[in-house]
Design a protein around this motif. Sequence first.
Motif, PDB file in Angstrom:
ATOM      1  N   ARG A   3     -23.710 -43.438  11.414  1.00 17.47           N
ATOM      2  CA  ARG A   3     -22.734 -43.524  10.313  1.00 17.47           C
ATOM      3  C   ARG A   3     -22.019 -42.187  10.122  1.00 17.47           C
ATOM      4  O   ARG A   3     -20.802 -42.150   9.949  1.00 17.47           O
ATOM      5  CB  ARG A   3     -23.466 -43.930   9.035  1.00 17.47           C
ATOM      6  CG  ARG A   3     -22.543 -44.130   7.877  1.00 17.47           C
ATOM      7  CD  ARG A   3     -23.293 -44.649   6.678  1.00 17.47           C
ATOM      8  NE  ARG A   3     -22.425 -44.617   5.526  1.00 17.47           N
ATOM      9  CZ  ARG A   3     -22.839 -44.681   4.299  1.00 17.47           C
ATOM     10  NH1 ARG A   3     -24.121 -44.822   4.041  1.00 17.47           N
ATOM     11  NH2 ARG A   3     -21.999 -44.623   3.308  1.00 17.47           N
ATOM     12  N   TYR A   4     -22.761 -41.094  10.171  1.00 13.85           N
ATOM     13  CA  TYR A   4     -22.180 -39.757  10.039  1.00 13.85           C
ATOM     14  C   TYR A   4     -21.175 -39.493  11.166  1.00 13.85           C
ATOM     15  O   TYR A   4     -20.069 -38.999  10.927  1.00 13.85           O
ATOM     16  CB  TYR A   4     -23.281 -38.703  10.041  1.00 13.85           C
ATOM     17  CG  TYR A   4     -22.775 -37.288  10.031  1.00 13.85           C
ATOM     18  CD1 TYR A   4     -22.184 -36.753   8.893  1.00 13.85           C
ATOM     19  CD2 TYR A   4     -22.874 -36.491  11.163  1.00 13.85           C
ATOM     20  CE1 TYR A   4     -21.708 -35.450   8.879  1.00 13.85           C
ATOM     21  CE2 TYR A   4     -22.405 -35.192  11.162  1.00 13.85           C
ATOM     22  CZ  TYR A   4     -21.823 -34.674  10.029  1.00 13.85           C
ATOM     23  OH  TYR A   4     -21.342 -33.401  10.025  1.00 13.85           O
ATOM     24  N   LEU A   5     -21.555 -39.848  12.399  1.00 15.30           N
ATOM     25  CA  LEU A   5     -20.654 -39.648  13.527  1.00 15.30           C
ATOM     26  C   LEU A   5     -19.407 -40.521  13.407  1.00 15.30           C
ATOM     27  O   LEU A   5     -18.312 -40.097  13.756  1.00 15.30           O
ATOM     28  CB  LEU A   5     -21.380 -39.952  14.837  1.00 15.30           C
ATOM     29  CG  LEU A   5     -22.423 -38.937  15.266  1.00 15.30           C
ATOM     30  CD1 LEU A   5     -23.182 -39.439  16.477  1.00 15.30           C
ATOM     31  CD2 LEU A   5     -21.792 -37.589  15.544  1.00 15.30           C
ATOM     32  N   SER A   6     -19.563 -41.731  12.896  1.00 11.10           N
ATOM     33  CA  SER A   6     -18.413 -42.614  12.703  1.00 11.10           C
ATOM     34  C   SER A   6     -17.446 -42.055  11.667  1.00 11.10           C
ATOM     35  O   SER A   6     -16.227 -42.119  11.845  1.00 11.10           O
ATOM     36  CB  SER A   6     -18.873 -44.000  12.282  1.00 11.10           C
ATOM     37  OG  SER A   6     -19.625 -44.593  13.289  1.00 11.10           O
ATOM     38  N   LEU A  37     -12.530 -41.343  25.408  1.00  7.65           N
ATOM     39  CA  LEU A  37     -13.854 -40.867  25.003  1.00  7.65           C
ATOM     40  C   LEU A  37     -14.985 -41.685  25.612  1.00  7.65           C
ATOM     41  O   LEU A  37     -16.089 -41.174  25.768  1.00  7.65           O
ATOM     42  CB  LEU A  37     -13.954 -40.818  23.481  1.00  7.65           C
ATOM     43  CG  LEU A  37     -13.075 -39.768  22.817  1.00  7.65           C
ATOM     44  CD1 LEU A  37     -13.233 -39.800  21.303  1.00  7.65           C
ATOM     45  CD2 LEU A  37     -13.337 -38.377  23.355  1.00  7.65           C
ATOM     46  N   ILE A  38     -14.730 -42.926  25.960  1.00  8.03           N
ATOM     47  CA  ILE A  38     -15.754 -43.704  26.664  1.00  8.03           C
ATOM     48  C   ILE A  38     -15.792 -43.316  28.141  1.00  8.03           C
ATOM     49  O   ILE A  38     -16.852 -43.275  28.748  1.00  8.03           O
ATOM     50  CB  ILE A  38     -15.495 -45.221  26.509  1.00  8.03           C
ATOM     51  CG1 ILE A  38     -15.830 -45.652  25.086  1.00  8.03           C
ATOM     52  CG2 ILE A  38     -16.317 -46.037  27.490  1.00  8.03           C
ATOM     53  CD1 ILE A  38     -15.480 -47.083  24.779  1.00  8.03           C
ATOM     54  N   ASN A 100     -15.471 -34.793  27.342  1.00  5.83           N
ATOM     55  CA  ASN A 100     -15.497 -34.723  25.878  1.00  5.83           C
ATOM     56  C   ASN A 100     -16.093 -33.383  25.481  1.00  5.83           C
ATOM     57  O   ASN A 100     -17.085 -32.945  26.058  1.00  5.83           O
ATOM     58  CB  ASN A 100     -16.368 -35.834  25.287  1.00  5.83           C
ATOM     59  CG  ASN A 100     -15.910 -37.219  25.671  1.00  5.83           C
ATOM     60  OD1 ASN A 100     -14.809 -37.402  26.169  1.00  5.83           O
ATOM     61  ND2 ASN A 100     -16.748 -38.185  25.444  1.00  5.83           N
ATOM     62  N   THR A 101     -15.511 -32.746  24.497  1.00 10.01           N
ATOM     63  CA  THR A 101     -16.103 -31.491  24.035  1.00 10.01           C
ATOM     64  C   THR A 101     -17.381 -31.746  23.255  1.00 10.01           C
ATOM     65  O   THR A 101     -18.217 -30.867  23.134  1.00 10.01           O
ATOM     66  CB  THR A 101     -15.116 -30.691  23.176  1.00 10.01           C
ATOM     67  OG1 THR A 101     -14.644 -31.511  22.120  1.00 10.01           O
ATOM     68  CG2 THR A 101     -13.957 -30.183  24.014  1.00 10.01           C
ATOM     69  N   ASP A 102     -17.535 -32.950  22.737  1.00 11.30           N
ATOM     70  CA  ASP A 102     -18.773 -33.342  22.061  1.00 11.30           C
ATOM     71  C   ASP A 102     -19.139 -34.737  22.552  1.00 11.30           C
ATOM     72  O   ASP A 102     -18.441 -35.704  22.266  1.00 11.30           O
ATOM     73  CB  ASP A 102     -18.577 -33.344  20.546  1.00 11.30           C
ATOM     74  CG  ASP A 102     -19.871 -33.520  19.785  1.00 11.30           C
ATOM     75  OD1 ASP A 102     -20.905 -33.827  20.415  1.00 11.30           O
ATOM     76  OD2 ASP A 102     -19.859 -33.356  18.558  1.00 11.30           O
ATOM     77  N   VAL A 103     -20.233 -34.840  23.285  1.00  9.85           N
ATOM     78  CA  VAL A 103     -20.624 -36.135  23.870  1.00  9.85           C
ATOM     79  C   VAL A 103     -21.109 -37.124  22.820  1.00  9.85           C
ATOM     80  O   VAL A 103     -21.331 -38.284  23.126  1.00  9.85           O
ATOM     81  CB  VAL A 103     -21.687 -35.964  24.970  1.00  9.85           C
ATOM     82  CG1 VAL A 103     -21.109 -35.268  26.170  1.00  9.85           C
ATOM     83  CG2 VAL A 103     -22.911 -35.266  24.451  1.00  9.85           C
ATOM     84  N   ALA A 104     -21.257 -36.714  21.585  1.00  6.17           N
ATOM     85  CA  ALA A 104     -21.700 -37.630  20.529  1.00  6.17           C
ATOM     86  C   ALA A 104     -20.646 -38.680  20.210  1.00  6.17           C
ATOM     87  O   ALA A 104     -20.969 -39.730  19.667  1.00  6.17           O
ATOM     88  CB  ALA A 104     -22.052 -36.850  19.266  1.00  6.17           C
ATOM     89  N   PHE A 105     -19.385 -38.415  20.558  1.00  8.75           N
ATOM     90  CA  PHE A 105     -18.344 -39.403  20.299  1.00  8.75           C
ATOM     91  C   PHE A 105     -18.391 -40.569  21.280  1.00  8.75           C
ATOM     92  O   PHE A 105     -17.776 -41.582  21.063  1.00  8.75           O
ATOM     93  CB  PHE A 105     -16.960 -38.756  20.333  1.00  8.75           C
ATOM     94  CG  PHE A 105     -16.703 -37.849  19.174  1.00  8.75           C
ATOM     95  CD1 PHE A 105     -16.876 -38.290  17.876  1.00  8.75           C
ATOM     96  CD2 PHE A 105     -16.290 -36.544  19.372  1.00  8.75           C
ATOM     97  CE1 PHE A 105     -16.639 -37.457  16.795  1.00  8.75           C
ATOM     98  CE2 PHE A 105     -16.043 -35.704  18.296  1.00  8.75           C
ATOM     99  CZ  PHE A 105     -16.222 -36.165  17.016  1.00  8.75           C
ATOM    100  N   ASN A 106     -19.113 -40.428  22.375  1.00 10.80           N
ATOM    101  CA  ASN A 106     -19.205 -41.500  23.360  1.00 10.80           C
ATOM    102  C   ASN A 106     -20.101 -42.646  22.911  1.00 10.80           C
ATOM    103  O   ASN A 106     -19.673 -43.799  22.935  1.00 10.80           O
ATOM    104  CB  ASN A 106     -19.675 -40.925  24.695  1.00 10.80           C
ATOM    105  CG  ASN A 106     -19.734 -41.943  25.786  1.00 10.80           C
ATOM    106  OD1 ASN A 106     -20.603 -42.804  25.767  1.00 10.80           O
ATOM    107  ND2 ASN A 106     -18.833 -41.857  26.732  1.00 10.80           N
TER     108      ASN A 106
END
Length: 135
Positions: A3-6, A37-38, A100-106
């Motif tokens: 949820r935080y990442l979203s 991002l995917i 991606n500079t941050d892989v958490a968005f994947n």
Amino acid sequence: MVRYLSVLDNTIVINDLINRCKIKKVKLFKSLVNYILIANSRIISAKSIHKYIKDKNENGSINTIFKYLSYLKEAYIIESLKQYSTKTKSELAYYVKIYNTDVAFNPIRCMDNRYDLTHNLENVVYNELIFYHLF
């Protein structure tokens, strides 16, 4: 955590860029961001992105795609790396690997947590090499 990442994704990646860059084709931009991002750590071209967007029944020129990619680069959402070739003519073709500079968005974009672990690990290694100025 998801949820935080979203929330971060919606505020930073989507809404901030749409407002700051005055993007008029919001649906096209969101589709492009999801695709990019995917598809981290993969070789892509503007033509392949354009084909993907046409398959989703959305209108957008290759110039618009270049512009949207530059917005993502300026916001430090993605980084691109040209494909190495010993032939100059091959390097002039616009084939790049997008990281991606941050892989958490994947993972928040993948359905049922079915994302490609090998490409995410490659992305993490790339980010570490950049961080330590080894690349």
